[in-house]
Design an enzyme around this catalytic site. Structure first.
Site, PDB file in Angstrom:
ATOM      1  N   CYS A  48       0.808  -1.217   0.000  1.00 60.71           N
ATOM      2  CA  CYS A  48       0.000   0.000   0.000  1.00 60.71           C
ATOM      3  C   CYS A  48       0.844   1.272   0.000  1.00 60.71           C
ATOM      4  O   CYS A  48       0.349   2.346  -0.326  1.00 60.71           O
ATOM      5  CB  CYS A  48      -0.940   0.012   1.203  1.00 60.71           C
ATOM      6  SG  CYS A  48      -0.091   0.209   2.774  1.00 60.71           S
ATOM      7  N   ARG A  50       4.529   1.148  -0.962  1.00 61.29           N
ATOM      8  CA  ARG A  50       5.835   0.978  -1.602  1.00 61.29           C
ATOM      9  C   ARG A  50       5.703   0.107  -2.837  1.00 61.29           C
ATOM     10  O   ARG A  50       4.810  -0.729  -2.959  1.00 61.29           O
ATOM     11  CB  ARG A  50       6.852   0.370  -0.638  1.00 61.29           C
ATOM     12  CG  ARG A  50       6.619  -1.072  -0.264  1.00 61.29           C
ATOM     13  CD  ARG A  50       7.723  -1.598   0.668  1.00 61.29           C
ATOM     14  NE  ARG A  50       7.741  -0.875   1.912  1.00 61.29           N
ATOM     15  CZ  ARG A  50       8.683   0.000   2.245  1.00 61.29           C
ATOM     16  NH1 ARG A  50       9.690   0.236   1.428  1.00 61.29           N
ATOM     17  NH2 ARG A  50       8.637   0.633   3.395  1.00 61.29           N
ATOM     18  N   GLU A 115       5.690  -2.569  11.979  1.00 60.31           N
ATOM     19  CA  GLU A 115       4.397  -3.143  11.589  1.00 60.31           C
ATOM     20  C   GLU A 115       4.554  -4.606  11.182  1.00 60.31           C
ATOM     21  O   GLU A 115       5.611  -5.042  10.738  1.00 60.31           O
ATOM     22  CB  GLU A 115       3.800  -2.348  10.429  1.00 60.31           C
ATOM     23  CG  GLU A 115       4.642  -2.355   9.163  1.00 60.31           C
ATOM     24  CD  GLU A 115       3.795  -2.501   7.912  1.00 60.31           C
ATOM     25  OE1 GLU A 115       2.763  -3.178   8.003  1.00 60.31           O
ATOM     26  OE2 GLU A 115       4.179  -1.944   6.881  1.00 60.31           O
ATOM     27  N   ALA A 194      -5.294  -8.898   1.158  1.00 63.07           N
ATOM     28  CA  ALA A 194      -4.518  -9.081   2.384  1.00 63.07           C
ATOM     29  C   ALA A 194      -4.874  -8.050   3.447  1.00 63.07           C
ATOM     30  O   ALA A 194      -5.042  -8.387   4.630  1.00 63.07           O
ATOM     31  CB  ALA A 194      -3.024  -9.005   2.059  1.00 63.07           C
ATOM     32  N   TYR A 195      -5.023  -6.786   3.039  1.00 62.42           N
ATOM     33  CA  TYR A 195      -5.342  -5.757   4.023  1.00 62.42           C
ATOM     34  C   TYR A 195      -6.764  -5.919   4.545  1.00 62.42           C
ATOM     35  O   TYR A 195      -7.053  -5.637   5.717  1.00 62.42           O
ATOM     36  CB  TYR A 195      -5.144  -4.365   3.426  1.00 62.42           C
ATOM     37  CG  TYR A 195      -3.778  -3.810   3.765  1.00 62.42           C
ATOM     38  CD1 TYR A 195      -3.493  -3.336   5.032  1.00 62.42           C
ATOM     39  CD2 TYR A 195      -2.766  -3.798   2.818  1.00 62.42           C
ATOM     40  CE1 TYR A 195      -2.243  -2.860   5.344  1.00 62.42           C
ATOM     41  CE2 TYR A 195      -1.511  -3.323   3.122  1.00 62.42           C
ATOM     42  CZ  TYR A 195      -1.255  -2.857   4.392  1.00 62.42           C
ATOM     43  OH  TYR A 195       0.000  -2.405   4.698  1.00 62.42           O
TER      44      TYR A 195
END
Length: 452
Positions: A48, A50, A115, A194-195
């Site tokens: 999100c 890079r 993170e 995934a997020y």
């Protein structure tokens, strides 16, 4: 072999540029590999915030050609001018590329330091490259070591115990804006990637009871079957948005939710928190103009992320640097292994030629066997010292001297070493051939042949 990484991240360029570069990200690696060019492997890491391409150049002379090849592929797939792509990407090579990936995987280069999601994204990037056949052996080892390093940072430092992530910080911001308990909120999640999965997990931890999921690809039903929540369709989405307290964008789809879309639901001026975690933005900027809507973006998360304690961060960086040094040493040893294999192949050819001459002259006699035994034993003795010295020089970063010596003394070219490198099995540092045992007495040799 040289690692080359081309990097665009939140710390260097704006997220809109990162998003534009990421268009067609899954095809860049395969496009850069044509079998004859300078690139022998590639892995793409797109998240999100890079976009990074890790490539294996065949040699140091191919670094610039590798960079140009990758940039051309990105430009073609994204529709951006090559000059724009080139200026947006930072190029790292060799150990700098290794250090960067290890730091990224450990969460040290994230908007939220430490993170957790990025470690999983690094693993998935490698898996996707392996499935598509673009991950070379050295790149596989590089990414696997980055994943192990991330685990070490998580288990050995305070960073791993905090459990922070981009999603968790975003949800904290939503709580600050609307202090109602999550159990009382109606939440609509856009996306099933995934997020979205990480978001569902954290919402469950916060006891959110009314969570709805929408996907314009039609995967919402399968998604909620394993993660909970209620799947939405095109027909039920408007009603869910009308009653929503929080909407979370994780899809990065083509359609953006606009102020007009909200107005059509009939929700009026009811307060709403819109959390946009998609790189390409799920929510139109028109939402930010509505007084009753609070928009949380990736930039908001970056600015709100808490600073890490200096001691924990320094400890994590030390783990990353040590891992990078050890990986570099291992790679140098591998280059020595290739040179050793090339030397052994060369001497083996010479040996077999001489052995054939002995057999042709003496046949399969005891005398011929004795000569062959002595020749092979002598060859082992002669190769022992060069093997040890080659590994010592490689550990000092002087592999080029080994290859130069092979070329000058034996006529073994760098192409021969490169060919051996593709086939050479990994050898442990202590596996160098031991000195040959002392010669057996003549009587013992004759006895061996008589009893054979």
């Amino acid at each position: 072999m040289v690692f080359v990484s081309l990097v665009a991240s939140h710390s260097d360029v704006d997220l809109e540029t990162v998003a534009r570069l990421s268009a067609g990200a899954s095809e860049v690696a395969s496009g850069a590999l044509d079998g004859t060019g300078p690139v022998s492997g590639a892995v793409v890491l797109a998240t999100c915030n890079r976009y990074e391409v890790y490539a294996e150049a065949r040699s140091e002379e191919d670094i610039e050609a590798t960079r140009s090849t990758v940039i051309s592929e990105i430009a073609e797939l994204s529709g951006l001018d090559e000059q724009v792509v080139s200026s947006a990407l930072t190029t790292l090579t060799g150990k700098d590329a290794v250090n960067h990936l290890f730091a990224v995987g450990a969460g040290l280069d994230s908007a939220v330091i430490g993170e957790r999601e990025i470690a999983g994204q690094v693993r998935r990037a490698l898996i996707e490259a392996q499935e598509s056949g673009t991950a070379s052996g050295p790149l596989v080892r590089l990414f696997q070591t980055a994943s192990r390093t991330a685990k070490d940072v998580g288990s050995r430092t305070a960073l791993g115990g905090r459990g922070l992530s981009i999603v968790s910080v975003a949800l904290d911001l939503a709580e600050d804006l609307r202090d109602d308990a999550w159990a009382e909120k109606n939440v609509v999640v856009f996306g099933t990637g995934a997020y979205a999965g990480a978001t569902m997990s954290l919402l469950q931890q916060r006891h959110a009871g009314n969570v709805f999921v929408y996907s314009n690809s039609g995967r919402a039903s399968a998604f909620v079957a394993t993660r909970g929540g209620t799947a939405l369709t095109d027909e039920t989405l408007a009603d869910a948005l009308r009653d929503a307290d929080v909407v979370i964008g994780c899809s990065g789809g083509d359609h953006k939710l606009t102020a007009g879309d909200l107005a059509e639901t009939g929700r009026g001026d009811a307060p709403l928190v819109a959390i946009d975690l998609a790189l390409t933005r799920d929510f139109d900027v028109s939402l930010e103009e509505l007084e009753h809507v609070d928009v949380v973006t990736l930039e908001s998360v970056r600015m709100a992320a808490p600073a890490e304690q200096a001691a924990a961060l320094e400890e994590a960086r030390e783990i990353v640097l040590t891992a990078a040094d050890e990986f570099a040493a291992e790679q140098r040893e591998r280059s020595a292994d290739a040179a050793i294999v090339a030397l052994r192949k060369h001497t083996q050819r010479v040996l077999e030629t001489e052995v054939e001459r002995v057999r042709a002259q003496h046949g399969c006699t005891a005398a011929a066997e004795e000569v062959e035994f002595a020749m092979r034993r002598m060859m082992r003795q002669l190769l022992h010292e060069p093997t040890v010295r080659a590994r010592e020089l490689a550990a000092q970063g002087r592999s080029d001297e080994v290859e130069t010596a092979l070329s000058n003394l034996f006529g073994i070219s760098t192409a021969d070493v490169a060919a051996a490198n593709k086939k050479a099995p990994r050898q442990k540092p202590q596996a160098a051939p031991a000195p040959a045992p002392a010669a057996m007495p003549d009587d013992a040799v004759h006895a061996r042949h008589r009893t054979a």
